[in-house]
Design a protein around this motif. Sequence first.
Motif, short mmCIF file in Angstrom:
data_model
loop_
_atom_site.label_atom_id
_atom_site.label_comp_id
_atom_site.label_asym_id
_atom_site.label_seq_id
_atom_site.Cartn_x
_atom_site.Cartn_y
_atom_site.Cartn_z
N GLY A 602 0.82 -1.20 0.00
CA GLY A 602 0.00 0.00 0.00
C GLY A 602 0.85 1.24 0.00
N ASN A 603 0.21 2.38 0.23
CA ASN A 603 0.90 3.67 0.22
C ASN A 603 1.21 4.13 1.64
OD1 ASN A 603 0.60 3.75 -2.60
ND2 ASN A 603 -1.35 4.83 -2.46
N TYR A 604 2.43 4.60 1.83
CA TYR A 604 2.89 5.04 3.15
C TYR A 604 3.61 6.39 3.02
CZ TYR A 604 2.14 0.18 4.61
OH TYR A 604 1.59 -1.06 4.90
N ILE A 605 3.57 7.16 4.11
CA ILE A 605 4.41 8.36 4.19
C ILE A 605 5.30 8.25 5.43
CG2 ILE A 605 4.49 10.87 4.47
CD1 ILE A 605 1.85 11.11 3.09
N VAL A 606 6.57 8.54 5.23
CA VAL A 606 7.53 8.58 6.33
C VAL A 606 7.92 10.05 6.54
CG1 VAL A 606 9.67 7.67 7.27
CG2 VAL A 606 8.41 6.34 5.54
N TYR A 607 7.72 10.55 7.75
CA TYR A 607 8.00 11.95 8.06
C TYR A 607 9.28 12.08 8.89
CZ TYR A 607 3.22 13.11 6.58
OH TYR A 607 2.06 13.29 5.86
N PHE A 608 10.07 13.10 8.53
CA PHE A 608 11.34 13.36 9.22
C PHE A 608 11.36 14.81 9.72
CE2 PHE A 608 12.06 9.98 6.22
CZ PHE A 608 12.88 9.08 6.90
N PRO A 609 12.18 15.10 10.73
CA PRO A 609 12.22 16.46 11.27
C PRO A 609 13.00 17.45 10.41
CG PRO A 609 13.68 15.03 12.51
CD PRO A 609 12.92 14.14 11.58
N SER A 610 13.74 16.98 9.40
CA SER A 610 14.50 17.90 8.55
C SER A 610 14.78 17.23 7.21
CB SER A 610 15.82 18.29 9.22
OG SER A 610 16.69 17.18 9.26
N VAL A 684 10.59 13.55 17.25
CA VAL A 684 9.49 14.22 17.94
C VAL A 684 9.16 15.60 17.37
CG1 VAL A 684 9.80 12.96 20.10
CG2 VAL A 684 11.12 15.05 19.69
N GLY A 685 9.83 15.96 16.27
CA GLY A 685 9.44 17.17 15.55
C GLY A 685 9.90 18.48 16.16
N LEU A 686 10.84 18.44 17.10
CA LEU A 686 11.26 19.69 17.74
C LEU A 686 11.80 20.67 16.71
CD1 LEU A 686 13.20 18.39 20.88
CD2 LEU A 686 10.86 19.26 20.77
N PRO A 687 11.41 21.94 16.81
CA PRO A 687 12.00 22.94 15.92
C PRO A 687 13.51 22.97 16.10
CG PRO A 687 10.13 23.87 17.13
CD PRO A 687 10.43 22.54 17.74
N GLN A 688 14.21 23.32 15.05
CA GLN A 688 15.66 23.40 15.12
C GLN A 688 16.06 24.47 16.13
OE1 GLN A 688 17.46 24.05 11.34
NE2 GLN A 688 19.54 23.80 12.07
N ILE A 689 17.05 24.16 16.93
CA ILE A 689 17.54 25.16 17.90
C ILE A 689 18.09 26.35 17.13
CG2 ILE A 689 19.29 25.63 19.66
CD1 ILE A 689 19.07 22.69 20.49
N CYS A 690 17.61 27.53 17.47
CA CYS A 690 18.05 28.74 16.78
C CYS A 690 17.86 29.92 17.70
CB CYS A 690 17.27 28.95 15.47
SG CYS A 690 15.52 29.27 15.70
N LEU A 691 18.34 31.06 17.27
CA LEU A 691 18.28 32.26 18.10
C LEU A 691 16.84 32.62 18.45
CD1 LEU A 691 19.53 34.74 19.46
CD2 LEU A 691 19.58 35.85 17.19
N GLU A 692 15.94 32.63 17.46
CA GLU A 692 14.57 33.03 17.73
C GLU A 692 13.88 32.10 18.72
OE1 GLU A 692 12.07 33.83 14.40
OE2 GLU A 692 13.18 35.65 13.84
N ARG A 693 14.08 30.81 18.54
CA ARG A 693 13.44 29.85 19.46
C ARG A 693 13.98 30.01 20.88
NH1 ARG A 693 8.55 27.88 18.45
NH2 ARG A 693 8.32 28.45 16.27
N ASP A 694 15.26 30.30 20.97
CA ASP A 694 15.84 30.49 22.31
C ASP A 694 15.35 31.78 22.95
OD1 ASP A 694 17.19 28.10 22.39
OD2 ASP A 694 19.12 28.92 21.75
N ILE A 695 15.10 32.80 22.15
CA ILE A 695 14.53 34.04 22.68
C ILE A 695 13.13 33.76 23.21
CG2 ILE A 695 13.73 36.37 22.10
CD1 ILE A 695 15.99 36.50 20.02
N GLY A 716 6.62 21.47 18.37
CA GLY A 716 7.11 20.26 17.74
C GLY A 716 6.09 19.15 17.74
N PHE A 717 5.44 18.96 18.89
CA PHE A 717 4.49 17.86 18.97
C PHE A 717 3.26 18.13 18.12
CE2 PHE A 717 1.42 14.97 21.01
CZ PHE A 717 2.16 13.79 20.89
N ASN A 718 2.94 19.39 17.89
CA ASN A 718 1.82 19.70 17.00
C ASN A 718 2.09 19.17 15.60
OD1 ASN A 718 0.31 21.63 14.99
ND2 ASN A 718 -0.75 21.82 16.96
N LYS A 719 3.34 19.27 15.15
CA LYS A 719 3.70 18.73 13.84
C LYS A 719 3.51 17.22 13.80
CE LYS A 719 7.41 22.15 13.16
NZ LYS A 719 8.87 22.28 13.00
N VAL A 720 3.86 16.56 14.90
CA VAL A 720 3.69 15.10 14.97
C VAL A 720 2.21 14.74 14.87
CG1 VAL A 720 3.96 13.08 16.46
CG2 VAL A 720 5.81 14.75 16.29
#
Length: 779
Positions: A602-610, A684-695, A716-720
């Motif tokens: 059948g058809n499948y989708i595999v999701y990755f964080p990047s 788990v879909g965590l956003p990439q660590i970056c300046l804006e996220r840390d702010i 991140g979990f919302n994306k999951v």
Amino acid sequence: MIKEKIKVSVRDLVEFILRSGDLNSEFVGNGNRRALEGARIHRKIQKSKNENYTKEVSLKYEAEYDDFILAVEGRADGIIIENGNVTIDEIKTTNAQLNDIDDNYNPLHLAQAKCYAYIYSIQNDLVAINIQLTYYQIDNDEIKYLRYTYSIDELKAFFEDLLKKFYNWAMISYSWINERNSSIEKIDFPYKNYRKGQRKLAVTVYRTIEREKKLFVQAPTGIGKTISTIFPSIKAMREGMTSKIFYLTAKTIAGTVADETFKMLRDKGLRIKTLDITAKEKICLNERTECTPESCPYAKGHYDRINDAIMDMILNEDDFSRAKIEEYAKKHTVCPFEFSLDLSLWSDVVICDYNYVFDPNVGIKRFFQDKSDFTLLVDEAHNLVDRSREMFSAELFKKEFLSLKKSMQGKSSKIEKVLSKINSIFLQMKKQCGENNFFVAKEKQVALDGYLRQFIGEAELYLVNNKKSSKCDELIDLYFKSLSYLKISDMYDSSYMTYVEKDGDDVKIKLFCLDPSKLLSQTLQKVRGTIFFSATLLPITYYKSLLGGSHEDYAICLDSPFDTKNRMILIADDVSTKYKDRENTREKVAEYIDAVVWKKPGNYIVYFPSYEYMNMIYEIYKDRGTNMIIKQESSMSEDDKESFLKMFEDEKKGIIAFCVLGGIFSEGIDLKNDRLIGVIIVGVGLPQICLERDIIKDYFEEKYGLGYEFAYLYPGFNKVMQSAGRVIRTETDRGVILLIDERFLHKNYIKLFPKEWFPYIKVNKNNIEAYLDGFWRNL
């Protein structure tokens, strides 16, 4: 019998009846800076007056006819009472030279003031009244007054002539409201039975509008959120609770679903006028989006023809779709975008992007100046957090100012000079970045704001006098970016941070809105009710806090209507997908993918964080077996996206699609039946660590003690959850969801699981095939 009230603002009445001529957005100092400065200057002038001056006076006049009452409402900038004489003050900002302003400068300004003067005179039994037009020149802070005196008879003749010309339009509106309400009264819920949770949702939406509250709805796929929010809203419209519904979306596909819902209701007998607003660039009929009478036939004489186009449309159509707007715009030779904005006044439902309501730069301001009875239906509301942060933030780059300075050499010494000052400030900020290459401050850069205002003033003067200059496009672009920046700067408060960052050999400054709740609530307070709904609005307390909710507002979490036996949720917690471990665990990830996709064709989708992680696994997986492997690319056109999704139409083909969490294929796609039988989520879909996220993290750690959760965990979990929601779309769908990461079974994640994720099964490479065998065999 209580007569129907048809409401119109003084400004809309005057502009609608008296406008004429060309549509012209050519740069002529056309009000952009005035819009930026207007409110501040109004306050400044009003504050300078003595106790004889009353500011912002609400005025209302009701004209009663045989069938309805026409309510004309407005707000005078000021009313001056001195020695028994009354003067209506109408304040206008301008960048025109005051010597050029006379009685013929803009007839609409005087017409608006005459309406206020008549209403005030009637209310206070005056036989004569004065009008003062106050023109404030924003370049030199000079003021010019134009003064008039009118008798009540003169004003009455003028005002009644306006109403006479508007009467036919009001009569059309009155007749339509009766026809619409009659159809709403007769229409029933369009399905024979309510799905599980659907009736509860519909009733709660109705009560929310009735009680003038906000509602936050976590409603899993399958409940029927669109019809369950639209149907009670139009019932509330029939009861006079709301006069207009705004259905707000983050993506075009959501608007299409709303359109389809209204089409279904029309097929059942509903009469309702719905409008789809399409961005100017997309709906423009001209070869180039240039709204000048010289360049566009739809702009030349636009206002002479627009009311005929509106009349034609509202008498003959109920669905103001993009195609219909384009058809009637061509027929009457009017600008389709401006046409659609005017049609919003005559629409019961406006379907549009979030930004037309909330964005300070592009919002339809005519509807949200004062308190109204409108209802907002905010679809896929989880998207509004980041979208509103984007709307309320602004950034500028040093390179653009330096480039413009070079372009302006020898053309304008004044612009060169101010651009040099701005460049110097950027250089100072660059030094402050130090070895970290950035710095963060709670305060905005006041000195920069001052020079930007100078730049805007000089740019306006230059552009007015050099319309044909080959360098105008670059100047105009930076002019508007600076205007937007200053508009955001005027909103700056404790919910903002300023950060400056070295960006390669460039320097960026950003006014970053961390908490958009206050700015969103300013709009939400002006409407009757707002419904935020999504299949992934968890945790609701997080979304309530960021979307302008309060403890008085409502929230509901509904159960999935689908049988849990139709899906199996597996969690492989013996794999670390953290960045440092990915190289070591990539073979194990590939083995888990194998286990799922080989068990049932059948058809499948595999999701990755990047994309990087996706491509790593793709390289070791692409040569395995006979399944067709496709993957999402970082830049895909609409045609590319459609071609990608068409691959899933053959249910027996056996597609394995590699996609990115939070990307275009992780939400808003509807692969029903056997078009998709499994989803595998890696990480788990965590956003990439970056300046804006840390702010963001630091800000909410200080505010709530939940910095990591607000910046990383919840988004991140919302994306999951969104990606997992692609599998089971109908009550007959069957499918598997495999979550791969050791963190999924930590308590911080389990407490975020929606109800429909229970029970889940913990698996490893030794027992996963047995569980899959049992699931597919028992269906």
